[in-house]
Design a protein around this motif. Structure first.
Motif, PDB file in Angstrom:
ATOM      1  N   TYR A 150       0.858  -1.195   0.000  1.00 31.54           N
ATOM      2  CA  TYR A 150       0.000   0.000   0.000  1.00 31.54           C
ATOM      3  C   TYR A 150       0.886   1.234   0.000  1.00 31.54           C
ATOM      4  CZ  TYR A 150      -3.765   3.152   1.617  1.00 31.54           C
ATOM      5  OH  TYR A 150      -4.693   4.173   1.745  1.00 31.54           O
ATOM      6  N   GLU A 151       0.614   2.141  -0.950  1.00 29.59           N
ATOM      7  CA  GLU A 151       1.500   3.305  -1.109  1.00 29.59           C
ATOM      8  C   GLU A 151       1.503   4.237   0.093  1.00 29.59           C
ATOM      9  OE1 GLU A 151      -2.306   4.335  -3.466  1.00 29.59           O
ATOM     10  OE2 GLU A 151      -1.060   2.575  -3.071  1.00 29.59           O
ATOM     11  N   ASN A 152       0.447   4.207   0.904  1.00 32.03           N
ATOM     12  CA  ASN A 152       0.400   5.084   2.081  1.00 32.03           C
ATOM     13  C   ASN A 152       1.017   4.458   3.326  1.00 32.03           C
ATOM     14  OD1 ASN A 152      -0.833   7.153   0.679  1.00 32.03           O
ATOM     15  ND2 ASN A 152      -2.897   6.474   1.150  1.00 32.03           N
ATOM     16  N   GLU A 153       1.509   3.222   3.196  1.00 32.10           N
ATOM     17  CA  GLU A 153       2.242   2.601   4.300  1.00 32.10           C
ATOM     18  C   GLU A 153       3.701   3.065   4.220  1.00 32.10           C
ATOM     19  OE1 GLU A 153       3.433   1.218   7.384  1.00 32.10           O
ATOM     20  OE2 GLU A 153       1.429   0.379   7.027  1.00 32.10           O
ATOM     21  N   LYS A 154       4.156   3.782   5.229  1.00 34.35           N
ATOM     22  CA  LYS A 154       5.484   4.397   5.161  1.00 34.35           C
ATOM     23  C   LYS A 154       6.521   3.730   6.068  1.00 34.35           C
ATOM     24  CE  LYS A 154       3.789   7.550   2.402  1.00 34.35           C
ATOM     25  NZ  LYS A 154       4.077   7.475   0.950  1.00 34.35           N
ATOM     26  N   THR A 155       6.097   2.910   6.993  1.00 39.07           N
ATOM     27  CA  THR A 155       7.046   2.394   7.982  1.00 39.07           C
ATOM     28  C   THR A 155       7.267   0.887   7.920  1.00 39.07           C
ATOM     29  OG1 THR A 155       5.264   2.204   9.623  1.00 39.07           O
ATOM     30  CG2 THR A 155       6.508   4.266   9.589  1.00 39.07           C
ATOM     31  N   ARG A 156       6.227   0.103   7.654  1.00 38.18           N
ATOM     32  CA  ARG A 156       6.353  -1.352   7.720  1.00 38.18           C
ATOM     33  C   ARG A 156       6.876  -1.890   6.389  1.00 38.18           C
ATOM     34  NH1 ARG A 156       1.441  -2.523   8.815  1.00 38.18           N
ATOM     35  NH2 ARG A 156       1.579  -2.323  11.059  1.00 38.18           N
TER      36      ARG A 156
ATOM     37  N   ILE B  28      -2.042  -9.158  -1.805  1.00 37.89           N
ATOM     38  CA  ILE B  28      -3.187  -8.459  -2.399  1.00 37.89           C
ATOM     39  C   ILE B  28      -2.659  -7.218  -3.118  1.00 37.89           C
ATOM     40  CG2 ILE B  28      -5.487  -7.526  -1.982  1.00 37.89           C
ATOM     41  CD1 ILE B  28      -5.440  -8.871   0.763  1.00 37.89           C
ATOM     42  N   ILE B  29      -2.819  -7.204  -4.431  1.00 37.04           N
ATOM     43  CA  ILE B  29      -2.249  -6.145  -5.264  1.00 37.04           C
ATOM     44  C   ILE B  29      -3.363  -5.290  -5.848  1.00 37.04           C
ATOM     45  CG2 ILE B  29      -0.745  -5.641  -7.219  1.00 37.04           C
ATOM     46  CD1 ILE B  29       0.670  -7.117  -4.952  1.00 37.04           C
ATOM     47  N   GLY B  30      -3.200  -3.991  -5.781  1.00 37.80           N
ATOM     48  CA  GLY B  30      -4.223  -3.076  -6.259  1.00 37.80           C
ATOM     49  C   GLY B  30      -4.294  -2.980  -7.776  1.00 37.80           C
ATOM     50  N   PRO B  31      -5.387  -2.400  -8.307  1.00 33.51           N
ATOM     51  CA  PRO B  31      -5.532  -2.177  -9.749  1.00 33.51           C
ATOM     52  C   PRO B  31      -4.759  -0.928 -10.168  1.00 33.51           C
ATOM     53  CG  PRO B  31      -7.403  -1.276  -8.615  1.00 33.51           C
ATOM     54  CD  PRO B  31      -6.521  -1.861  -7.540  1.00 33.51           C
ATOM     55  N   GLU B  32      -4.994  -0.479 -11.415  1.00 33.32           N
ATOM     56  CA  GLU B  32      -4.272   0.708 -11.902  1.00 33.32           C
ATOM     57  C   GLU B  32      -4.461   1.915 -10.998  1.00 33.32           C
ATOM     58  OE1 GLU B  32      -5.386  -1.255 -16.001  1.00 33.32           O
ATOM     59  OE2 GLU B  32      -6.315  -1.132 -14.035  1.00 33.32           O
ATOM     60  N   GLY B  33      -5.654   2.096 -10.472  1.00 41.81           N
ATOM     61  CA  GLY B  33      -5.923   3.277  -9.639  1.00 41.81           C
ATOM     62  C   GLY B  33      -5.580   3.107  -8.179  1.00 41.81           C
ATOM     63  N   GLY B  34      -5.067   1.951  -7.801  1.00 35.17           N
ATOM     64  CA  GLY B  34      -4.702   1.710  -6.413  1.00 35.17           C
ATOM     65  C   GLY B  34      -5.915   1.380  -5.546  1.00 35.17           C
TER      66      GLY B  34
ATOM     67  N   THR C  53       3.754  -4.157 -12.166  1.00 31.78           N
ATOM     68  CA  THR C  53       5.102  -4.127 -11.604  1.00 31.78           C
ATOM     69  C   THR C  53       5.073  -4.489 -10.126  1.00 31.78           C
ATOM     70  OG1 THR C  53       5.648  -2.338 -13.152  1.00 31.78           O
ATOM     71  CG2 THR C  53       7.177  -2.728 -11.339  1.00 31.78           C
ATOM     72  N   ALA C  54       4.112  -3.929  -9.398  1.00 32.46           N
ATOM     73  CA  ALA C  54       3.993  -4.212  -7.964  1.00 32.46           C
ATOM     74  C   ALA C  54       3.755  -5.700  -7.719  1.00 32.46           C
ATOM     75  CB  ALA C  54       2.862  -3.389  -7.367  1.00 32.46           C
ATOM     76  N   ALA C  55       2.899  -6.317  -8.536  1.00 32.86           N
ATOM     77  CA  ALA C  55       2.590  -7.737  -8.359  1.00 32.86           C
ATOM     78  C   ALA C  55       3.835  -8.589  -8.514  1.00 32.86           C
ATOM     79  CB  ALA C  55       1.517  -8.163  -9.360  1.00 32.86           C
ATOM     80  N   LEU C  56       4.579  -8.375  -9.588  1.00 37.49           N
ATOM     81  CA  LEU C  56       5.744  -9.213  -9.854  1.00 37.49           C
ATOM     82  C   LEU C  56       6.906  -8.879  -8.933  1.00 37.49           C
ATOM     83  CD1 LEU C  56       5.538  -9.262 -13.744  1.00 37.49           C
ATOM     84  CD2 LEU C  56       4.812 -11.033 -12.134  1.00 37.49           C
ATOM     85  N   ALA C  57       7.043  -7.588  -8.559  1.00 39.26           N
ATOM     86  CA  ALA C  57       8.110  -7.215  -7.624  1.00 39.26           C
ATOM     87  C   ALA C  57       7.869  -7.850  -6.257  1.00 39.26           C
ATOM     88  CB  ALA C  57       8.193  -5.699  -7.501  1.00 39.26           C
ATOM     89  N   ALA C  58       6.635  -7.769  -5.769  1.00 41.91           N
ATOM     90  CA  ALA C  58       6.325  -8.336  -4.460  1.00 41.91           C
ATOM     91  C   ALA C  58       6.500  -9.853  -4.474  1.00 41.91           C
ATOM     92  CB  ALA C  58       4.904  -7.966  -4.059  1.00 41.91           C
ATOM     93  N   LEU C  59       6.024 -10.500  -5.528  1.00 42.55           N
ATOM     94  CA  LEU C  59       6.173 -11.955  -5.648  1.00 42.55           C
ATOM     95  C   LEU C  59       7.645 -12.340  -5.648  1.00 42.55           C
ATOM     96  CD1 LEU C  59       4.999 -14.788  -6.215  1.00 42.55           C
ATOM     97  CD2 LEU C  59       5.029 -14.194  -8.656  1.00 42.55           C
ATOM     98  N   THR C  60       8.450 -11.624  -6.410  1.00 43.78           N
ATOM     99  CA  THR C  60       9.878 -11.913  -6.490  1.00 43.78           C
ATOM    100  C   THR C  60      10.556 -11.727  -5.135  1.00 43.78           C
ATOM    101  OG1 THR C  60       9.938 -11.236  -8.816  1.00 43.78           O
ATOM    102  CG2 THR C  60      12.030 -11.274  -7.644  1.00 43.78           C
ATOM    103  N   LEU C  61      10.198 -10.671  -4.436  1.00 39.53           N
ATOM    104  CA  LEU C  61      10.817 -10.403  -3.135  1.00 39.53           C
ATOM    105  C   LEU C  61      10.492 -11.497  -2.119  1.00 39.53           C
ATOM    106  CD1 LEU C  61      10.204  -6.546  -2.912  1.00 39.53           C
ATOM    107  CD2 LEU C  61      12.435  -7.690  -2.982  1.00 39.53           C
ATOM    108  N   VAL C  62       9.244 -11.959  -2.109  1.00 40.87           N
ATOM    109  CA  VAL C  62       8.873 -13.014  -1.162  1.00 40.87           C
ATOM    110  C   VAL C  62       9.573 -14.329  -1.524  1.00 40.87           C
ATOM    111  CG1 VAL C  62       6.982 -14.338  -0.169  1.00 40.87           C
ATOM    112  CG2 VAL C  62       6.669 -11.907  -0.647  1.00 40.87           C
ATOM    113  N   LEU C  63       9.560 -14.683  -2.804  1.00 41.72           N
ATOM    114  CA  LEU C  63      10.256 -15.901  -3.234  1.00 41.72           C
ATOM    115  C   LEU C  63      11.738 -15.822  -2.893  1.00 41.72           C
ATOM    116  CD1 LEU C  63       8.544 -16.409  -6.700  1.00 41.72           C
ATOM    117  CD2 LEU C  63       8.430 -18.014  -4.784  1.00 41.72           C
TER     118      LEU C  63
ATOM    119  N   PRO D 275       9.865   3.843  -1.927  1.00 45.47           N
ATOM    120  CA  PRO D 275       9.367   5.215  -2.059  1.00 45.47           C
ATOM    121  C   PRO D 275       8.739   5.541  -3.406  1.00 45.47           C
ATOM    122  CG  PRO D 275      11.749   5.185  -2.325  1.00 45.47           C
ATOM    123  CD  PRO D 275      11.347   3.784  -1.958  1.00 45.47           C
ATOM    124  N   ARG D 276       8.890   4.670  -4.391  1.00 46.38           N
ATOM    125  CA  ARG D 276       8.375   4.963  -5.730  1.00 46.38           C
ATOM    126  C   ARG D 276       7.022   4.282  -5.939  1.00 46.38           C
ATOM    127  NH1 ARG D 276      13.486   4.467  -5.352  1.00 46.38           N
ATOM    128  NH2 ARG D 276      13.383   2.184  -5.405  1.00 46.38           N
ATOM    129  N   ILE D 277       6.157   4.937  -6.683  1.00 48.12           N
ATOM    130  CA  ILE D 277       4.847   4.370  -6.995  1.00 48.12           C
ATOM    131  C   ILE D 277       5.004   3.424  -8.180  1.00 48.12           C
ATOM    132  CG2 ILE D 277       2.470   4.856  -7.684  1.00 48.12           C
ATOM    133  CD1 ILE D 277       3.177   5.762  -4.872  1.00 48.12           C
TER     134      ILE D 277
END
Length: 245
Positions: free
Chosen positions: A169-175, A193-199, A228-238, A221-223
């Motif tokens: 979530y883009e508004n999560e700044k600490t966790r 859980i990954i958001g759509p184009e509009g978040g 991109t978010a889906a594949l980045a998050a999946l890659t990071l967890v794997l 820090p980047r939106i």
């Protein structure tokens, strides 16, 4: 050797039917005596020889059975907000290559794409085919499941009760992702859980936190675009659990 999803498994033999039979006969033009590999979504793969080509099926004699260690130890699912067709297809194809266990197409308030009824069922069927082809290409032995399009209220019933939920979530700044994963179990499923184009709307994130015990995390820090978010998050967890080497 070319890979095929087994239509029916017997004793020392398996059969290819429907699209798998057509691909072998009409596209690849294989013949009796050619060797192939079949998999049946149980974790096994079978080296086999084409024994007989008939009108409705191809009969293959099993030469060798193996259980290759190609699947991710930690089962990771994507619950992806509906995005325009090509973006969802990209996430499904690349997510399959990376090692996701399955994908849930999720209706969200800001989604551009709206899918209902037979149109949703047709799209899921197409997405499942894309997943299947990507599983063959990446030499997987389990084809990720593409679930039916669902609303937030239907998420929990689709996965095991022990599933651990994460929501970038883009508004999560600490966790951060790494700070949360250290308290997760690699033996239990993880759903991103990954958001759509509009978040996401804030209310959706609050709902996931309350009803799924989802942990909101930052991906930096980047939106990022939805795909991109889906594949980045999946890659990071794997990567965290050592499934990417």
């Amino acid at each position: 050797m070319h890979r095929f999803k087994i239509s029916e498994l017997g004793n020392h033999v398996f059969w290819l039917k429907g699209p798998e039979r057509e691909h072998l006969v009409r596209v690849l033009r294989l013949a009796v005596g050619d060797r192939i590999i079949g998999f049946d979504n149980t974790g096994a793969e079978y080296k086999a020889v084409v024994n007989k080509i008939e009108e409705q099926s191809v009969t293959c004699g099993i030469l060798e059975q193996d259980y290759p260690e190609v699947e991710a130890v930690t089962r990771i699912y994507l619950a992806a907000g509906l995005s325009k067709g090509e973006k969802m297809e990209w996430v499904i194809q690349k997510g399959t290559e990376l090692g996701m266990a399955g994908l849930i197409p999720l209706r969200t308030k800001r989604a551009v794409m709206k899918l209902e009824g037979s149109k949703a069922a047709d799209r899921v069927e197409r997405w499942q085919k894309i997943s299947g082809e990507a599983a063959k290409q990446s030499h997987r032995v389990r084809e990720p499941q593409i679930f039916s399009v669902t609303d937030w209220q239907g998420l929990k019933a689709l996965l095991p009760p022990t599933t651990q939920w994460l929501i970038p979530y883009e508004n999560e700044k600490t966790r951060t992702l790494s700070s949360v994963l250290k308290d997760f179990s690699s033996q239990e499923p993880i759903a991103l859980i990954i958001g759509p184009e509009g978040g996401f709307e804030e209310g959706e994130v609050l709902w996931a936190q309350e009803h799924l015990n989802a942990q909101s995390i930052s991906l930096g820090p980047r939106i990022l675009r939805a795909e991109t978010a889906a594949l980045a998050a999946l890659t990071l967890v794997l990567g965290h659990y050592g499934d990417l080497g």
